[in-house]
Design a protein around this motif. Structure first.
Motif, PDB file in Angstrom:
ATOM      1  N   TYR A  44      23.287  -5.069  71.206  1.00 12.63           N
ATOM      2  CA  TYR A  44      23.059  -5.408  69.804  1.00 12.63           C
ATOM      3  C   TYR A  44      22.826  -6.901  69.610  1.00 12.63           C
ATOM      4  O   TYR A  44      23.512  -7.722  70.197  1.00 12.63           O
ATOM      5  N   ASN A 161      20.216  -2.838  67.031  1.00 16.06           N
ATOM      6  CA  ASN A 161      20.039  -2.313  68.376  1.00 16.06           C
ATOM      7  C   ASN A 161      18.718  -2.842  68.939  1.00 16.06           C
ATOM      8  O   ASN A 161      17.662  -2.648  68.354  1.00 16.06           O
ATOM      9  N   ILE A 163      17.006  -1.964  71.460  1.00 20.98           N
ATOM     10  CA  ILE A 163      16.046  -0.966  71.951  1.00 20.98           C
ATOM     11  C   ILE A 163      15.419  -0.207  70.783  1.00 20.98           C
ATOM     12  O   ILE A 163      14.211  -0.081  70.680  1.00 20.98           O
ATOM     13  N   THR A 164      16.257   0.270  69.898  1.00 22.14           N
ATOM     14  CA  THR A 164      15.749   1.145  68.848  1.00 22.14           C
ATOM     15  C   THR A 164      15.337   0.383  67.593  1.00 22.14           C
ATOM     16  O   THR A 164      14.556   0.884  66.794  1.00 22.14           O
ATOM     17  N   TYR A 166      17.393  -0.205  65.250  1.00 21.47           N
ATOM     18  CA  TYR A 166      18.213   0.294  64.142  1.00 21.47           C
ATOM     19  C   TYR A 166      19.435  -0.568  63.897  1.00 21.47           C
ATOM     20  O   TYR A 166      19.905  -1.276  64.778  1.00 21.47           O
ATOM     21  N   TRP A 171      24.734   4.338  64.604  1.00 17.12           N
ATOM     22  CA  TRP A 171      25.520   4.853  65.724  1.00 17.12           C
ATOM     23  C   TRP A 171      27.010   4.725  65.450  1.00 17.12           C
ATOM     24  O   TRP A 171      27.824   5.509  65.901  1.00 17.12           O
TER      25      TRP A 171
ATOM     26  N   LYS D  27      24.141   6.250  76.187  1.00 18.72           N
ATOM     27  CA  LYS D  27      23.584   5.497  75.067  1.00 18.72           C
ATOM     28  C   LYS D  27      22.155   5.060  75.391  1.00 18.72           C
ATOM     29  O   LYS D  27      21.273   5.107  74.533  1.00 18.72           O
ATOM     30  N   ASP D  31      19.082   5.954  73.264  1.00 16.88           N
ATOM     31  CA  ASP D  31      18.305   4.870  72.654  1.00 16.88           C
ATOM     32  C   ASP D  31      16.861   4.843  73.133  1.00 16.88           C
ATOM     33  O   ASP D  31      15.952   4.533  72.366  1.00 16.88           O
ATOM     34  N   SER D  32      16.668   5.183  74.408  1.00 12.70           N
ATOM     35  CA  SER D  32      15.289   5.141  74.883  1.00 12.70           C
ATOM     36  C   SER D  32      14.476   6.252  74.222  1.00 12.70           C
ATOM     37  O   SER D  32      13.300   6.078  73.922  1.00 12.70           O
ATOM     38  N   ILE D  34      15.081   7.325  71.236  1.00  8.16           N
ATOM     39  CA  ILE D  34      14.863   6.848  69.862  1.00  8.16           C
ATOM     40  C   ILE D  34      13.758   5.787  69.849  1.00  8.16           C
ATOM     41  O   ILE D  34      12.915   5.773  68.962  1.00  8.16           O
ATOM     42  N   TRP D  35      13.748   4.982  70.902  1.00 10.09           N
ATOM     43  CA  TRP D  35      12.686   3.982  70.999  1.00 10.09           C
ATOM     44  C   TRP D  35      11.315   4.673  70.986  1.00 10.09           C
ATOM     45  O   TRP D  35      10.388   4.261  70.309  1.00 10.09           O
ATOM     46  N   ASN D  38      10.206   5.579  67.508  1.00  9.27           N
ATOM     47  CA  ASN D  38       9.604   4.573  66.631  1.00  9.27           C
ATOM     48  C   ASN D  38       9.081   3.388  67.414  1.00  9.27           C
ATOM     49  O   ASN D  38       9.591   2.289  67.360  1.00  9.27           O
TER      50      ASN D  38
END
Lengths: 240, 273, 410, 728
Positions: A44, A161, A163-164, A166, A171, D27, D31-32, D34-35, D38
Motif C-alpha cells: 500500500y 493498493n 497493484i489494484t 483500490y 480489503w 493476496k 490483487d493480480s 483485480i489488476w 481494471n
C-alpha cells in the motif's frame, strides 16, 4: 516437500539435524515476518487527503446529518462526496482561522477547482451500488458500511493498493482479511454476507411507524416480502 | 404453492420486435453501442469479430429476381430461460460469470468475473455473445462520452446485451426514493426500443398482462413461453432455449426462417403439440 | 559424458547425438514459447478465432491429448485394479505419456483463456452445473495423481536411486500405487466424461447435443470409453515409435498383444455404442430440432459425410477388427496401422465434436464458417508436442521406462 | 559443504511453508486478478450528476428533436426527443452517434493555415485574430482590384440565418455567387414554380396518405426527413395503407413496400404519364382539377404518346400491372405520388418531377389532406435591407458564375455547373467560402470539381471536421459542432407543417472553435465600411435572438415552434407548362457512355446507414454497415446472379468497375434483388479525409459519375452511368 522433511529426520542421527531445523525455523520466521508485516507495507502506498476534513465540526453545523451534504438527487442517484459548488454555499470566504479552510478557499474556491478527494469507499467500476436501495428502501444506517466516519475530526491517510489501485478499505485494514465490524471490509463477500443470508421482512407489521401505517399496494397485491436475499442468480444486482 | 407465489411475482422482461415495421436502419445497433460503451476498431467489416450486442441480420426468401424479398431481423441477446433458467450459456459458465435472474428474467454477464473461456459463446446458437479479442481503445477525446452506468470491458472477456439493465437499476433507485418498488412500463425501456425510429421494438414485462409485450406475444408460460399470437415466433423455438425475444411478421417465409424444419415436415404438428 | 545417469545395462546413443536431437526439438519448443508469450502479452487477437469460433484448434488439441493420454488411467486400472500383471512392463510408458498429455492440456488451457490471471476463478467461483468446472477439477486432481505416479519413475534413476531414502520411498510408492491408480481411474472416468459432456450439453447446438442418462449425456460415457479404447493404442503407438527410432525391441510381444487385445475389445464395443449413438442422434435427436443428418455435412467446402465414414469405419471398425484378430495383433505392420488409425480416429472425433459444432450454422439465415488457425495457434499447439518429445527423450535416456529392455537387448 | 546446501534447502522450505501461511501469495493472486479487471489503459468513465437538455439535430435536413443526456459536463448519449413533431422519440443511427462527431478525432481543433501543398495535410495552427485578418486582407485586395464578383460561397442550403448571413455578406461585398448544395428540394421548388406559379417548398402530408406511389424515393433509406418517414411508414403498416415502390433495385424501401415494381431506370417519367393516361382514359381523374389550364394539351399528350403498350415497352413493366396500378392509385381516397431518387441528393429530371406532380394533380391531392402541399418558407428572417456601396451595387449585377438566373432563369444555384465553367476557362473565382458542405466529396464528378478547386487561389473552409474540402482548403476556420452552438433550424425537408427549431449548446465548445456566424460578422467588421454596417449585431447569438424575436423564448424552452397556419400557397395549376413540351418524344432520361464499351448500367443506392452529405459516417455508423456493402477496404457492388454468371463473377470476388468518368476496385455481391444488367454501388463510402475509421474505406460513387444538365432547369439529372465490370 515431505520427502525433504522426512529426510531431515532420517539424517538427524548424523548430527546435522540441528542446523537443518534451525534453518527451517529461520526460513519460516523470515517469511512470516515478511508476509505479515513487510508485505502489507510494500503493498500500500500512503496518500494524504488534499484537505484535512473535520466531519464532527460539519455534522454539528448542519441540520440533516449526513444527508445535508451527502444527499439523494431527484432521479434517485446519490451525490456522494459534495462538489465544490455545494461547499461554496457556506465557504464563499473563509469563515474561520483554520488553515485547512483557508487552504480550501484559496486553492480551490478561488480557482473554481474541484477538490480531488480520495474516496475511501470507492468501489471498482464494475460494481453498481445503489444507495437508494440501502438507505431508502432497506433503511440502513450510513455507518453500517461507512463506519464512524461522521465522528472523525481529521481525514485519515488514504492507503492505495499499488497493484489494484483500490483503497485499502475495500480489503480492510487487517491484511488477513478478517473483520470485526460490518464496515471494515467491502469486498464482494461482505456484500454477499447480507445479501445471501438475511431475509429481511418488510411485511406491514414489521415496519417501523409510520411506514407500517402507509398502504403498500405492491406487497398487498402480490403477497411478496421484499428480500435482500440475492442468491447466486443475481449478478446484475450489484454489477454493471 | 410457494413456487406459484414466486411465479406471480417474478418479472420476465422481454421484447417483441415487429419485423413488418423494422426497416433495417440500424438505429438499434448504434443506440446500443452508444448506450453501452461498445468499443470500435479501425476495421469493423469483418462481422465475425465485430462487437455488436444488437445485430441486424438481413434475411432473404431465396427466390430469384423479381420475386426476391428481404426482411431485416434485429437480434439482441435472447435472454433465454431454457427450462427453469437453464439458459444455454448460463449453465455452461464455469466461473458463474453469467446467470439467469429469476426476478427479472435477465441473463447477466459479469465482465470482471469472466476469465475468457468462451464456452458460453459456443453454447449460444444466436451468436449473441461477443469476445473482446482486442483491447478496447477509444480515440483520446472520445472517452468523454463514455457512460458511467456501464463499465467498459477489458480485453479477454465476453460481453453481450444486458437489456440495458443499468436503466432498470437507475429506475429502481428513483422508485425507492419515491417509496415505490414497482416500475411503470415506460420507466424501464431498453436503449434500442427507445431509439427505434420505426417503433418496431416493444419492451416490457412478459408476465404482466397490462404490458404491451404480453398483449402482442401472448406468451404461454405453461409451455415454455410459446407465443399465442399466430404471427409471432421466436428464433430456434425448437431447441427449447425459451428465448424472451419474440418476433412478429405477417409473412410466412419470415416466420419459417426463424427455425429449422426438415423437408415435408408437418410444421404445426412438430412443435405445437 | 552422462553415462552415470543412464540406467545400467542398456545402451544409449552418444550424448552428442542426443544433444542435437534435444536442440532440434528445443528449437520448435522455443518457437512455441515465443508464440505463447505473444498471446499472453497481446491477447487472443493473435489467433484466428472469432465470435463464431469461440473454441478452435487448442480445445481440439486439449481434448485430443487427453483422449490419447487415456492410456495412463486405463492401463493403470488394468494393471493395479484388475491385476493384469504383464502390463507392468508398459505401464511406465503409459504413465509418462499420460503425464505429458495432461501437463500439455493444462498448459494449453492457460494459453487459451482470455484472462489467465483470473483462471483460478474456475475453482473459487465454481459453477457446479458447468462441465468445464468438472473438467477443471478432475483434470487438476488427476494431474496431481499423475505426478505421484510419475515420481517413483524419476526416483528410479540410477543416481537418485542410490540414496537409500529415495530408494525406499520409490519402493513404498509403488506399493501404494494401487490406491492412486484407482483414484486416477475414478477421476479420469469423470473428466473424460465431462469432456464428452462439454459439447453434448450444448442444447443450442443440434450437432453436438446428445440426450442421455440422468444428468449425463451419452457422450459422457462415449468419451470415457473411447479414451479407454484409444488411449492404450497411443501408448502402443509411442512404444512402437521408440522401438523404431532406437531400433530395439523394448516390450515383449505378449504384453503388446494383451494390451492390443483389450484395446480391441473396448474399441469394438465403443464403435458399436458410437454407431447406436449416431443412429439415434441422426434419426431422433437432430430431426426433433429440424435437422437432417445430411444438413450437418453439406453446403460447405470441407465437412462432408466422408468425415463420419472415416471416423466410424476406417478409424473405428477397421482397427478394432485388426486388434481383435490374433493375426492382426501379431503382424507388426498391421498392428502399427491399426493403432495409427485408432489415434487418427479419436483425434478426428474430438475435432468434429469441437470444431464442426461451431462451423455449422444453427440460425437458418447464417452460413457455414470455415477456420484456419494462425501460425501462433499452430506454434502453441506444436509446443506441447515438442515438449512431449523432449520429455520422452530424457525419460527414455535416463529412466528405466521399459523394464524388459535389458532382457530383450542383452 | 553438504550441510550448507541442505541448510539452504531447509531455509527455502521453511520460507515456502511460512509464506503459504501468510497473506502474501493469496493476496497477490487476488490483487493480480483485480489488476486484470481494471487495467490502467481501460477507461473508467467518471460518475456525476445526471441531466438532460433538449436540442435539434442538424446532421441532415431532417430536423429531429434530440434529448441529450449528460453526466456533469460530459454528453454521454443523444436520444430522440419525446413529443417532438418530427421524430417523437425515435432517432436515426447518425443522430445517435453524434457524440462521436463532438468528441471524435476528426474535429478541427483550432484555426489552421495551410503550409504545404494543397491537400498535403500540412497545417500551421494560427489564432482567430490572425485567421480573420488574413481573410479580410485577401478579400479587401480582391475587392479593391475590382474582382468582388469573383468571390463565392458554398453552403448547405439557402434557409436559415447562417446561409443568409453568407448571402448578406456576399451581397454587401459585391458578389452574386451565393451557391448551395443541390438536392431534390430544388427540383420540387422549381416544379411548384412552373406548374403552380408559386415560390414555395414542397411538403408531403405523408402520414395521412393511404396509397403511396414512390418513384424510387428511399422512403426508409433517408429520403426527406428520415425519422419522420420511418414513423409514417410504420403508421402505414399499422393502418393497412398501401405503398408501391418503383425502382430497378430491391432497396429497403422496396422490400418494405406492399409491392415492388422494377422499372428500367430513367423511364419513371414515362410511367407517370402512362399512369396519367390510364387515369384520364378511365375517367378516374379529379373532375375539379381537369378544369385547370393546359389539361386538354396534357390529355392529348398522354393519350397520343403514352399508351399503355408503349409505356410498357419503355419501362419494362407489363401492361396489366400499369393499368391496375393506375386504377388502384386513382381509386384510393388519399393517394400520394412522390419522386426524387434515394435520399434525394441529386435534383433529377424536371420532366420526371412534373409528370409525377401532374399525377398528383390528376387525383386531386394538391394541398389536400394526405397530399402534396406547397408551403411557404418560414419567413422569420426580416433583416433591414443593407446599404450598398457602388462596388457592391456593381458586383451583384454581374452574372453568376454558374449561370443560374441567366442561362437558366428560374434556377437559383447550379453548383453542378461550377466545375465545368472554371475548368473550361469561362469563368473564375478568386476566393471561395465553404460552410456546412463538402462539395469535393459529395458533388458528382469529384475529379472535375477537384480540378476546378485547384484553380481557385483562395479557399476558406468553415468545417468543424477535417473533411475532403477542408483538407484541400487554404484556411480552416472551424465552426462549433451543433452540440456546441445556437442556430435556427428551418423547416425540415418535406414537412407539410412549417416549423422552426433551435439547436443550442448543450456543452461548452470543446476546442478553440468559433461559431461560423460570428466569424462571418468578424470578417465583415474587419472589412469595414458598408459591409461592416450591414452586420449591426454584437454577436451571432444577439443576431439570432433579434431575428427570432418572440419565438426565442419558446424555442429555448421547447426546442421547436410551429410557424403559423397560413402556410399553404394555392396558385393556379397548369398541366402543360412550356417545360413539359419536351416530353412529347420522351423515352428515357439520357445517360452517359456508350452501350458498346460499357454494357452495364451503374446506379447508386442509398442506405440510411451511410451518410453521403457534409457529414461522413462516424465510427458507430460505419460499424453498422453490412459486410455485403463494405468489406475491408472495398465497396461491394450488387449485381444479379445472372449478370454475375455472364461475367464469370462469384460472390465476394474482386472486380474492376469502369465508367467513362473513372474506375474503382470493388467486390461483388450477388443479389437477387436487382435487375439483370445493372450494377448498384452504395453512396457514402470512399472518403479520403476524416479519421482512420472512415478514410480509405470503399469507393466514392461520385468519382465514377458525371453530371448531366437538365435541359429545363440546368440542375443535375444524372441517375446513373454506363459501366463495365471485369474480373481482376
Amino acid at each position: 516437500m515431505s520427502t525433504q522433511d522426512d529426510k531431515a529426520k532420517e539424517v538427524s542421527a548424523d548430527g546435522v539435524a540441528g542446523p537443518i531445523i534451525l534453518f527451517f525455523i529461520l526460513g519460516l520466521a523470515a517469511s512470516l515476518v515478511f508476509g505479515w508485516i513487510i508485505f502489507p507495507k510494500l503493498l500500500y502506498s500512503q496518500k494524504k487527503q488534499p484537505i484535512d476534513f473535520n466531519h464532527v465540526l460539519h455534522v454539528e453545523a448542519v441540520e440533516e446529518g449526513c444527508e445535508s451534504c451527502h444527499f439523494f438527487r431527484e432521479d434517485g442517484s446519490f451525490s456522494g462526496i459534495p462538489k465544490l459548488a455545494q461547499c461554496v454555499d457556506c465557504h464563499e470566504d473563509a469563515q474561520g482561522e483554520d488553515p485547512n479552510e483557508v487552504k480550501f478557499v484559496e486553492e480551490y474556491v478561488a480557482n473554481g477547482r474541484e477538490v480531488p478527494w480520495l474516496v475511501y469507499a470507492r468501489q471498482p467500476d464494475c460494481v453498481f451500488f445503489s444507495h437508494a436501495a440501502h438507505v431508502k428502501k432497506a433503511e440502513m444506517d450510513c455507518g453500517t458500511c461507512h463506519g464512524h466516519i461522521g465522528e472523525s475530526e481529521h481525514s485519515r491517510v488514504y492507503e492505495e493498493n499499488r497493484i489494484t489501485g483500490y483503497s485499502r478499505d475495500i480489503w480492510g485494514k487487517n491484511i488477513s482479511g478478517l473483520k470485526k465490524h460490518t464496515w471494515e471490509r467491502m469486498k464482494m463477500d461482505d456484500c454477499a454476507e447480507c445479501h445471501t443470508t438475511k431475509e429481511i421482512k418488510t411485511d406491514v407489521e414489521t415496519l417501523p411507524w409510520p411506514i407500517n401505517w402507509l398502504p403498500r399496494p405492491y406487497e398487498k397485491q402480490t403477497g411478496n416480502k421484499a428480500r435482500v436475499k440475492t442468491v447466486k442468480e443475481a449478478c446484475f444486482v450489484c454489477h454493471k | 404453492m410457494k413456487e406459484e407465489g414466486k411465479h406471480k411475482k417474478a418479472k420476465k422482461y422481454g421484447m417483441v420486435i415487429n419485423l413488418d415495421e423494422c426497416t433495417g436502419c440500424g438505429a438499434c445497433m448504434v443506440a446500443c453501442m452508444a448506450e453501452n460503451n461498445v468499443p470500435f476498431k479501425e476495421d469493423e467489416s469483418n462481422k465475425l469479430d465485430s462487437i455488436a450486442w444488437m445485430r441486424v441480420y438481413k434475411l432473404t426468401n431465396g427466390k430469384p429476381y423479381p420475386e426476391a424479398e428481404i426482411c431485416y431481423l434485429p437480434r439482441p441477446c435472447m435472454h433465454c430461460e431454457g427450462e427453469h433458467g437453464h439458459a444455454p450459456c448460463v449453465s455452461v459458465c464455469p466461473a458463474t460469470a453469467t446467470d439467469y435472474n429469476h426476478e427479472t428474467g435477465i441473463v447477466s454477464q459479469i465482465y470482471t468475473r469472466c476469465f475468457g473461456c468462451r464456452y458460453c459463446m459456443v453454447a449460444c446458437p444466436y451468436h449473441a455473445r461477443y469476445f473482446n479479442w482486442w483491447d478496447p481503445v477509444w480515440p483520446e477525446e472520445s472517452t468523454k462520452y463514455l457512460s458511467p452506468n456501464v463499465s467498459p470491458r477489458m480485453r479477454g472477456v465476453v460481453e453481450k446485451c444486458s437489456f440495458c439493465f443499468h436503466r432498470y437499476q437507475l429506475a429502481m433507485d428513483k422508485a425507492y426514493l419515491e417509496g415505490r418498488t414497482v416500475l411503470e412500463e415506460d420507466e424501464y425501456q431498453t436503449s434500442c426500443a427507445q431509439a427505434c425510429p420505426a417503433g418496431a421494438i416493444t419492451f416490457g414485462d412478459l408476465n404482466n398482462p397490462e404490458h404491451k409485450v404480453h398483449q402482442l406475444a401472448k406468451p404461454d408460460n405453461k409451455h415454455g413461453g410459446r407465443p399465442g399470437n399466430p404471427n409471432v415466433f421466436r428464433l430456434l423455438e425448437r431447441l427449447g432455449t425459451n428465448p424472451k425475444v419474440y418476433y412478429m411478421s405477417s409473412r410466412e417465409w419470415v416466420r419459417q426462417a426463424g427455425d429449422n424444419y426438415i423437408n415435408n415436415e408437418d410444421l404445426a404438428k412438430n412443435y405445437r403439440h | 559424458m552422462d553415462s552415470a545417469l543412464i540406467p545400467e545395462g542398456v545402451k544409449r546413443c552418444s550424448f552428442g547425438k542426443f544433444a542435437i536431437g534435444i536442440i532440434l526439438v528445443g528449437g520448435v519448443l522455443l518457437w512455441g514459447v515465443y508464440a505463447m508469450l505473444l498471446i499472453w502479452l497481446k491477447g487472443l487477437n493473435q489467433t484466428n478465432m472469432n465470435d463464431f469460433y469461440g473454441f478452435a484448434i487448442w480445445i481440439w488439441a486439449d481434448l485430443g491429448v487427453i483422449a490419447l493420454g487415456g492410456g495412463a488411467f486405463f492401463t493403470g486400472f488394468l494393471r493395479y485394479v484388475i491385476g493384469k500383471d504383464e502390463l507392468k512392463n508398459i505401464i511406465n510408458c503409459a504413465v509418462l505419456i499420460g503425464f505429458i498429455c495432461y501437463s500439455s492440456a493444462l498448459l494449453i488451457l492457460a494459453i487459451d483463456v482470455g484472462q489467465p490471471l483470473r483462471s483460478w476463478f474456475i475453482f473459487w467461483h465454481a459453477n457446479v452445473h458447468s462441465m468445464l468446472t468438472e473438467v477443471a477439477f478432475c483434470l487438476s486432481c488427476y494431474f496431481a495423481v499423475l505426478i505421484i505416479e510419475y515420481i517413483p519413475l524419476i526416483l528410479e534413476n540410477r543416481q537418485i536411486n542410490k540414496v537409500p531414502f529415495l530408494h525406499n520411498l520409490a519402493h513404498n510408492m509403488h506399493e501404494v500405487m494401487v490406491i492412486f491408480a484407482a483414484t486416477g481411474a475414478f477421476l479420469s472416468f469423470f473428466h473424460q466424461g465431462s469432456l464428452g459432456g462439454t459439447p453434448a450439453v450444448l442444447y443450442g447446438r443440434p450437432f453436438s447435443f446428445r440426450e442421455g442418462v440422468f444428468i449425463w449425456p451419452w457422450t459422457f460415457f462415449l468419451f470415457t470409453w473411447s479414451a479407454a479404447a484409444y488411449g492404450p493404442c497411443f501408448t502402443l503407438f509411442v512404444t512402437r515409435l521408440i522401438e523404431k527410432i532406437t531400433k530395439k525391441k523394448l516390450v515383449k510381444q505378449n504384453v503388446i498383444d494383451l494390451l492390443a487385445k483389450i484395446s480391441g475389445w473396448t474399441m469394438g464395443t465403443y464403435v458399436i455404442a458410437k454407431i447406436i449413438d449416431t443412429w439415434y442422434w441422426a434419426t431422433v435427436t437432430a430431426p426433433a430440432r429440424g435437422f437432417n443428418l445430411i444438413d450437418f455435412y453439406s453446403n460447405n467446402p470441407f465437412y462432408g459425410i466422408w468425415i463420419l465414414i472415416v471416423e466410424i469405419v476406417v478409424c473405428g471398425i477397421v482397427p478394432a477388427l485388426i486388434l481383435l484378430t490374433p493375426k492382426g495383433r501379431n503382424n507388426s505392420t498391421l498392428l502399427f496401422t491399426a493403432v495409427s488409425l485408432a489415434c487418427i480416429g479419436v483425434l478426428l472425433n474430438r475435432w468434429v465434436m469441437v470444431l464442426q459444432v461451431m462451423a455449422i450454422p444453427v440460425m437458418t439465415f447464417e452460413t457455414w464458417v470455415m477456420y484456419i488457425p494462425s501460425w501462433q495457434e499452430v506454434a502453441t499447439t506444436v509446443l506441447p508436442v515438442a515438449y512431449g518429445i523432449i520429455l520422452v527423450m530424457i525419460s527414455f535416456r535416463y529412466l528405466p521406462i521399459f523394464p524388459q529392455e535389458r532382457e530383450l537387448n542383452p | 559443504m553438504k550441510i550448507g546446501r541442505r541448510s539452504f534447502l531447509s531455509f527455502v522450505i521453511g520460507g515456502a511453508a511460512g509464506t503459504a501461511i501468510t497473506p502474501l501469495p493469496w493476496k497477490l493472486m487476488d490483487d493480480s486478478s483485480i489488476w486484470s479487471q481494471n487495467w490502467p489503459w481501460t477507461p473508467v468513465p467518471p460518475d456525476g450528476e445526471y441531466s438532460q437538455s433538449n436540442s435539434v439535430c442538424t446532421l441532415c435536413p431532417g430536423g429531429c428533436g434530440i434529448t441529450v443526456r449528460k453526466v456533469d459536463d460530459r454528453v454521454v448519449k443523444i436520444e430522440g426527443m419525446k413529443g417532438h413533431p418530427v421524430n417523437d422519440g425515435g432517432l436515426c443511427l447518425m443522430g445517435l452517434s453524434g457524440l462521436q462527431l463532438l468528441y471524435g478525432p476528426t474535429r478541427v481543433k483550432t484555426p489552421l493555415k495551410r503550409v504545404g501543398k494543397r491537400g498535403e495535410g500540412k497545417w500551421e495552427k494560427i489564432s482567430w485574430d490572425e485567421a480573420i485578418s488574413e481573410v479580410a486582407k485577401k478579400l479587401a485586395d480582391i475587392r479593391s482590384n475590382g474582382g468582388s464578383h469573383t468571390v463565392g460561397s458554398i453552403v448547405d442550403s439557402e434557409n436559415g440565418t447562417v446561409p443568409n448571413l453568407f448571402k448578406r455578406f456576399l451581397t454587401t461585398y459585391g458578389s452574386p455567387n451565393f451557391m448551395t448544395m443541390p438536392s431534390i428540394q430544388d427540383s420540387y421548388a422549381m416544379t411548384l414554380q412552373v406548374m403552380q406559379g408559386v415560390s414555395a417548398q414542397v411538403g408531403f402530408d405523408a402520414e395521412n396518405a393511404d396509397f403511396i406511389l414512390s418513384f424510387g424515393s428511399g422512403i426508409i433509406d433517408g429520403w426527406g426527413s428520415p425519422v419522420r418517414m420511418f414513423k409514417a411508414n410504420s403508421a402505414w403498416k399499422a393502418n393497412g395503407k398501401k405503398v408501391v415502390q418503383i425502382e430497378p433495385r430491391l432497396s429497403n424501401t422496396a422490400a418494405k413496400s406492399d409491392k415492388w415494381i422494377p422499372i428500367n431506370p430513367g423511364t419513371e417519367a414515362a410511367l407517370a404519364l402512362g399512369l396519367a393516361n390510364v387515369i384520364i382514359t378511365n375517367s378516374l381523374d379529379s373532375k375539379k382539377i381537369s378544369q385547370s389550364s393546359g389539361f386538354d394539351s396534357f390529355k392529348k399528350l398522354v393519350q397520343n404518346e403514352y399508351g399503355t403498350e408503349k409505356v410498357s415497352k419503355i419501362t419494362g413493366i407489363n401492361s396489366a400491372t400499369i393499368v391496375s396500378l393506375a386504377k388502384n392509385f386513382a381509386r384510393a381516397s388519399k393517394p400520394l405520388a412522390i419522386c426524387g431518387k434515394g435520399q434525394g441528393s441529386i435534383p433529377g429530371s424536371l420532366n420526371e418531377f412534373m409528370a409525377v406532380h401532374a399525377l398528383n394533380a390528376l387525383v386531386g391531392n394538391i394541398n389536400k389532406e394526405g397530399g402534396v402541399w406547397a408551403v411557404t418558407d418560414t419567413k422569420y428572417i426580416n433583416w433591414p435591407k443593407p446599404e450598398m456601396d457602388s462596388i457592391a451595387e456593381n458586383g451583384i449585377q454581374k452574372e453568376r458564375i454558374d449561370g443560374a438566373g441567366s442561362e437558366y432563369p428560374h434556377t437559383k444555384s447550379l453548383l453542378n455547373r461550377l466545375a465545368e465553367v472554371i475548368n473550361s476557362g469561362d469563368g473564375s473565382l478568386e476566393a471561395l467560402f465553404v460552410s456546412g458542405a463538402n462539395p469535393l466529396y459529395s458533388m458528382p464528378d469529384s475529379k472535375a470539381i477537384k480540378n476546378a478547386f485547384d484553380n481557385i487561389p483562395f479557399i476558406v473552409s468553415f468545417s468543424s471536421y477535417m473533411d475532403e474540402t477542408a483538407s484541400n482548403a487554404d484556411l480552416i476556420l472551424p465552426n462549433h459542432v451543433y452540440l456546441e452552438r445556437y442556430e435556427d433550424v428551418p423547416t425540415p425537408a418535406g414537412l407539410s407543417k412549417p416549423i422552426v427549431g433551435l439547436t443550442r449548446p448543450v456543452v461548452k465548445p470543446q476546442f478553440n472553435t468559433k461559431h461560423v456566424g460570428d466569424v462571418v460578422m468578424l470578417i465583415a467588421k474587419a472589412l469595414g465600411g458598408g459591409i461592416a454596417d450591414a452586420f449591426p449585431w454584437e454577436s451571432y447569438e444577439a443576431c439570432l435572438k433579434e431575428t427570432l424575436g418572440v419565438k426565442w423564448d419558446i424555442l429555448v424552452e421547447k426546442g421547436f415552434e410551429f410557424n403559423g397556419d397560413k402556410c399553404i400557397l394555392e396558385g393556379d395549376f397548369n398541366f402543360y407548362p412550356d417545360a413539359m413540351k419536351s416530353l412529347s418524344d420522351f423515352s428515357s432520361v439520357s445517360i452517359e457512355g456508350s452501350a458498346i464499351s460499357y454494357p452495364l448500367i451503374l446506379i447508386p443506392y442509398d442506405t440510411i446507414r451511410l451518410a453521403n452529405g457534409y457529414i461522413g459516417d462516424p465510427p458507430f455508423a460505419i460499424k453498422a454497415v453490412e459486410d455485403t456493402v463494405l468489406k475491408g477496404k472495398n465497396s461491394c457492388v450488387e449485381i444479379n446472379p445472372k449478370t454475375g454468371k455472364e461475367l464469370g463473377l462469384t460472390e465476394g470476388r474482386y472486380a474492376s468497375l469502369l465508367t467513362p468518368r473513372g474506375k474503382a476496385k470493388v467486390r461483388v455481391h450477388l443479389y437477387e434483388g436487382i435487375m439483370p444488367g445493372i450494377v448498384a454501388l452504395p453512396r457514402g463510402l470512399g472518403h479520403t479525409a476524416y479519421d482512420k475509421y472512415l478514410a480509405g474505406k470503399g469507393c466514392n460513387f461520385n468519382e465514377l459519375i458525371g453530371s448531366t444538365e437538365d435541359p429545363v432547369s440546368g440542375l443535375d439529372e444524372a441517375w446513373g452511368i454506363r459501366a463495365r465490370l471485369t474480373k481482376v
